[in-house]
Design a protein around this motif. Structure first.
Motif: not given
Length: 382
Positions: A260, A287, A293
């Protein structure tokens, strides 16, 4: 010796002479004198009596008409039988091209000795097509065939349609006036047929809500992963980011893994150049749902749009791009190392954006479409 002048008599004239001769015979005159008056020979007299004896003028006329009609019908039947024989001679396949029709007409004329008019009528071609000499341009034909032979090995998964779009875009050559049917014919004559790909099964999504669509560049970016391997059997993981509106392949980051944090690094580099997107469309992979993220999207003001688990059809643009990448890149290229894979993949991404015409963009490349975009530009086709 009396020389008889040969005269062609109609049935009416024959019946009248027979009546006149019978009248003279009834008056007591001999046959020789009657024949001299009628100016006919004895053989003709006997033949007339056998054929027209006892007939009236109207009956003789009707008999002649029946004979003419019978002869016409016989000729018609004979011509029809000959036409059938000629069609059987051409039963090897359809005559779709002018060259095949010309050869068919020549073969029928040589085989049956008929006129050009009749041969054209049987084959079903206009006589001007047969008489008009084909304008052969060997230089243009050979250049076009050579160009197609060069396109095929460079892009082994392209078909004649993609080659036609590419030739239409090339301003350096005289290809803009080339008909698509000609490209298809030459492509097949050169044996450049693309391998048949099976049609994938499409599942119906359970969620019937309307998925929002990208309305402008940088509106929606789609993310997904694709996997391959090097020659030593070790896995390669490729991150793909696509602008759904312009169809541009923004990034193809390939390596052994992609966490990520590495996804955030790729997005950071893209945003520094293009600006932040309004939405990120992606699946529910580890991810994608990681906090790294999510925090980055929150700080850049980008919204995340996650598709339903197990429903890749809700992310169609990246899935379509993955299909093209798999078909034209990963199934064709063999990677020895990660570095080699990075170089080849990046070269293919640049070619996809700047060289490969896209059918949904009016046969323009994604880079051309993005460069020509204005707020009044019509949206790309789905």
């Amino acid at each position: 010796m009396i020389t008889m002048k040969r005269h062609r008599h109609t049935p009416e004239q024959v019946v009248r002479k027979l009546r006149e001769g019978e009248r003279l015979l009834n008056e007591g005159k001999d046959l020789a004198e009657v024949l001299r008056v009628l100016e006919v020979s004895e053989a003709t007299w006997n033949r007339w009596r056998a054929q027209y004896g006892g007939m009236k003028v109207s009956e003789a006329k009707r008999l002649k008409e029946l004979e003419v009609e019978n002869a016409r019908l016989k000729k018609l039947v004979a011509n029809q039988a000959l036409d059938i024989d000629m069609l059987k001679e051409l039963a090897g396949g359809k005559l779709l091209t002018p060259d095949r029709r010309r050869r068919a007409v020549a073969h029928v004329r040589e085989r049956f000795g008929v006129s050009q008019r009749r041969a054209c009528r049987v084959v079903g071609v206009h006589r001007s097509t047969v008489r008009l000499a084909r304008r052969v341009r060997p230089d243009e034909e050979s250049r076009l065939r050579g160009r197609l032979r060069r396109i095929a090995p460079e892009h082994p998964r392209w078909g004649w349609r993609m080659a036609y779009r590419l030739l239409r875009r090339e301003a350096c050559g005289p290809w803009r006036a080339v008909n698509h049917k000609r490209i298809q014919r030459l492509w097949r004559e050169e044996g450049l047929r693309r391998p048949v790909r099976s049609r994938k099964r499409r599942r119906v999504a359970a969620d019937t809500t309307v998925r929002f669509r990208a309305q402008r560049p940088n509106h929606v970016w789609a993310l997904d992963f694709q996997f391959d391997e090097t020659t030593d059997g070790r896995r390669l993981k490729s991150l793909h980011i696509v602008d759904e509106y312009t169809r541009e392949a923004l990034a193809m980051r390939i390596g052994r893994t992609c966490t990520s944090d590495e996804v955030v690094e790729v997005l950071t580099a893209l945003i520094a150049v293009r600006g932040a997107p309004e939405h990120l469309r992606m699946d529910n992979g580890p991810e994608m749902i990681a906090w790294a993220l999510r925090d980055y999207c929150r700080m850049t003001g980008t919204r995340t749009s996650f598709i339903e688990p197990g429903a890749p059809w809700e992310n169609p643009f990246i899935e379509s791009f993955n299909g093209r990448a798999r078909d034209e890149l990963f199934n064709v290229e063999e990677f020895g190392t990660v570095l080699e894979a990075q170089v080849i993949v990046e070269a293919w991404r640049i070619e996809y954006n700047t060289y490969r015409p896209h059918s949904s963009l009016g046969d323009r490349t994604p880079a051309e479409f993005a460069a020509s975009w204005t707020p009044n530009t019509q949206p790309a086709l789905s």
